[in-house]
Design a protein around this motif. Sequence first.
Motif, PDB file in Angstrom:
ATOM      1  N   ILE A 162       0.842  -1.198   0.000  1.00 55.81           N
ATOM      2  CA  ILE A 162       0.000   0.000   0.000  1.00 55.81           C
ATOM      3  C   ILE A 162       0.877   1.247   0.000  1.00 55.81           C
ATOM      4  CG2 ILE A 162      -1.654   1.362   1.354  1.00 55.81           C
ATOM      5  CD1 ILE A 162      -2.862  -1.372   2.235  1.00 55.81           C
ATOM      6  N   ARG A 163       1.925   1.230   0.804  1.00 54.46           N
ATOM      7  CA  ARG A 163       2.838   2.381   0.837  1.00 54.46           C
ATOM      8  C   ARG A 163       3.486   2.622  -0.517  1.00 54.46           C
ATOM      9  NH1 ARG A 163       5.152   0.686   6.593  1.00 54.46           N
ATOM     10  NH2 ARG A 163       3.682   1.848   7.875  1.00 54.46           N
ATOM     11  N   VAL A 164       3.895   1.549  -1.178  1.00 54.55           N
ATOM     12  CA  VAL A 164       4.502   1.668  -2.504  1.00 54.55           C
ATOM     13  C   VAL A 164       3.494   2.278  -3.479  1.00 54.55           C
ATOM     14  CG1 VAL A 164       5.347   0.351  -4.500  1.00 54.55           C
ATOM     15  CG2 VAL A 164       6.201  -0.173  -2.212  1.00 54.55           C
ATOM     16  N   LEU A 165       2.272   1.752  -3.481  1.00 56.42           N
ATOM     17  CA  LEU A 165       1.243   2.283  -4.379  1.00 56.42           C
ATOM     18  C   LEU A 165       0.977   3.761  -4.109  1.00 56.42           C
ATOM     19  CD1 LEU A 165      -1.499  -0.490  -4.642  1.00 56.42           C
ATOM     20  CD2 LEU A 165      -0.158   0.495  -6.502  1.00 56.42           C
ATOM     21  N   LEU A 166       0.851   4.118  -2.848  1.00 56.61           N
ATOM     22  CA  LEU A 166       0.580   5.515  -2.505  1.00 56.61           C
ATOM     23  C   LEU A 166       1.727   6.425  -2.926  1.00 56.61           C
ATOM     24  CD1 LEU A 166      -1.146   5.157   0.972  1.00 56.61           C
ATOM     25  CD2 LEU A 166      -2.197   5.677  -1.237  1.00 56.61           C
ATOM     26  N   ARG A 167       2.949   5.961  -2.734  1.00 55.73           N
ATOM     27  CA  ARG A 167       4.111   6.752  -3.149  1.00 55.73           C
ATOM     28  C   ARG A 167       4.104   6.965  -4.664  1.00 55.73           C
ATOM     29  NH1 ARG A 167       8.322   3.519  -1.684  1.00 55.73           N
ATOM     30  NH2 ARG A 167       8.472   2.703  -3.783  1.00 55.73           N
ATOM     31  N   GLU A 168       3.781   5.921  -5.416  1.00 55.70           N
ATOM     32  CA  GLU A 168       3.765   6.016  -6.872  1.00 55.70           C
ATOM     33  C   GLU A 168       2.607   6.874  -7.384  1.00 55.70           C
ATOM     34  OE1 GLU A 168       6.126   4.779  -9.017  1.00 55.70           O
ATOM     35  OE2 GLU A 168       7.232   4.281  -7.197  1.00 55.70           O
ATOM     36  N   LEU A 169       1.492   6.868  -6.661  1.00 54.73           N
ATOM     37  CA  LEU A 169       0.306   7.609  -7.095  1.00 54.73           C
ATOM     38  C   LEU A 169       0.277   9.055  -6.611  1.00 54.73           C
ATOM     39  CD1 LEU A 169      -2.334   4.787  -6.646  1.00 54.73           C
ATOM     40  CD2 LEU A 169      -1.476   5.723  -8.804  1.00 54.73           C
ATOM     41  N   LYS A 170       1.123   9.374  -5.654  1.00 50.17           N
ATOM     42  CA  LYS A 170       1.136  10.730  -5.092  1.00 50.17           C
ATOM     43  C   LYS A 170       1.319  11.819  -6.147  1.00 50.17           C
ATOM     44  CE  LYS A 170       3.029  13.460  -1.347  1.00 50.17           C
ATOM     45  NZ  LYS A 170       3.883  13.466  -0.162  1.00 50.17           N
ATOM     46  N   PRO A 171       2.223  11.659  -7.119  1.00 46.01           N
ATOM     47  CA  PRO A 171       2.375  12.711  -8.132  1.00 46.01           C
ATOM     48  C   PRO A 171       1.093  12.981  -8.934  1.00 46.01           C
ATOM     49  CG  PRO A 171       4.232  11.209  -8.220  1.00 46.01           C
ATOM     50  CD  PRO A 171       3.227  10.606  -7.286  1.00 46.01           C
ATOM     51  N   TYR A 172       0.174  12.033  -8.933  1.00 47.47           N
ATOM     52  CA  TYR A 172      -1.086  12.179  -9.655  1.00 47.47           C
ATOM     53  C   TYR A 172      -2.195  12.742  -8.756  1.00 47.47           C
ATOM     54  CZ  TYR A 172       1.382   9.267 -12.971  1.00 47.47           C
ATOM     55  OH  TYR A 172       2.318   8.770 -13.853  1.00 47.47           O
ATOM     56  N   GLY A 173      -1.854  13.034  -7.507  1.00 46.39           N
ATOM     57  CA  GLY A 173      -2.830  13.578  -6.573  1.00 46.39           C
ATOM     58  C   GLY A 173      -3.814  12.544  -6.060  1.00 46.39           C
ATOM     59  N   LEU A 174      -3.435  11.264  -6.129  1.00 47.77           N
ATOM     60  CA  LEU A 174      -4.330  10.193  -5.695  1.00 47.77           C
ATOM     61  C   LEU A 174      -3.934   9.672  -4.320  1.00 47.77           C
ATOM     62  CD1 LEU A 174      -4.527   8.288  -9.084  1.00 47.77           C
ATOM     63  CD2 LEU A 174      -6.301   9.715  -8.074  1.00 47.77           C
ATOM     64  N   THR A 175      -4.944   9.339  -3.508  1.00 51.47           N
ATOM     65  CA  THR A 175      -4.745   8.762  -2.185  1.00 51.47           C
ATOM     66  C   THR A 175      -5.661   7.557  -2.037  1.00 51.47           C
ATOM     67  OG1 THR A 175      -6.503  10.025  -1.101  1.00 51.47           O
ATOM     68  CG2 THR A 175      -4.332  11.091  -1.255  1.00 51.47           C
ATOM     69  N   LEU A 176      -5.667   6.932  -0.885  1.00 51.01           N
ATOM     70  CA  LEU A 176      -6.570   5.805  -0.633  1.00 51.01           C
ATOM     71  C   LEU A 176      -8.030   6.194  -0.790  1.00 51.01           C
ATOM     72  CD1 LEU A 176      -5.029   3.932   2.429  1.00 51.01           C
ATOM     73  CD2 LEU A 176      -5.186   3.148   0.076  1.00 51.01           C
ATOM     74  N   GLU A 177      -8.350   7.441  -0.522  1.00 53.31           N
ATOM     75  CA  GLU A 177      -9.726   7.917  -0.641  1.00 53.31           C
ATOM     76  C   GLU A 177     -10.242   7.824  -2.074  1.00 53.31           C
ATOM     77  OE1 GLU A 177     -11.653   8.730   1.975  1.00 53.31           O
ATOM     78  OE2 GLU A 177      -9.934   8.166   3.209  1.00 53.31           O
ATOM     79  N   ASN A 178      -9.357   7.794  -3.048  1.00 55.46           N
ATOM     80  CA  ASN A 178      -9.744   7.725  -4.454  1.00 55.46           C
ATOM     81  C   ASN A 178     -10.051   6.307  -4.919  1.00 55.46           C
ATOM     82  OD1 ASN A 178      -7.290  10.014  -4.443  1.00 55.46           O
ATOM     83  ND2 ASN A 178      -9.211  10.635  -5.383  1.00 55.46           N
ATOM     84  N   PHE A 179      -9.683   5.315  -4.109  1.00 51.11           N
ATOM     85  CA  PHE A 179      -9.861   3.928  -4.508  1.00 51.11           C
ATOM     86  C   PHE A 179     -11.271   3.456  -4.185  1.00 51.11           C
ATOM     87  CE2 PHE A 179      -5.399   4.327  -4.571  1.00 51.11           C
ATOM     88  CZ  PHE A 179      -4.892   3.300  -5.330  1.00 51.11           C
ATOM     89  N   PRO A 180     -11.890   2.738  -5.123  1.00 48.57           N
ATOM     90  CA  PRO A 180     -13.221   2.185  -4.853  1.00 48.57           C
ATOM     91  C   PRO A 180     -13.122   1.013  -3.883  1.00 48.57           C
ATOM     92  CG  PRO A 180     -12.427   1.411  -6.970  1.00 48.57           C
ATOM     93  CD  PRO A 180     -11.403   2.400  -6.452  1.00 48.57           C
TER      94      PRO A 180
END
Length: 81
Positions: free
Chosen positions: A43-61
């Motif tokens: 999860i940490r890896v995914l969040l780190r990779e998605l951060k530049p796109y402005g995405l967080t766990l709240e964006n996941f369905p």
Amino acid sequence: MKAIRELLGLSQQEFAGLLGVSITTVSRWERGKTPPTFTIGQIRVLLRELKPYGLTLENFPDDMTPGNRMQLQGSGGVDVT
């Protein structure tokens, strides 16, 4: 999962390596054969990779199976379906 992988511009092999899983696992997630499950580290890896796109766990369905349209929309205006 495919939408996330494609947003990151990764092949299944690269995405599998990033998360420390097999290509078969990524393929099963994308085809809906098995639901994606993640360790805290993944999860940490995914969040780190998605951060530049402005995405967080709240964006996941809640349901990430392929039959459900997944829209990820971040603060950077990124919209992935």
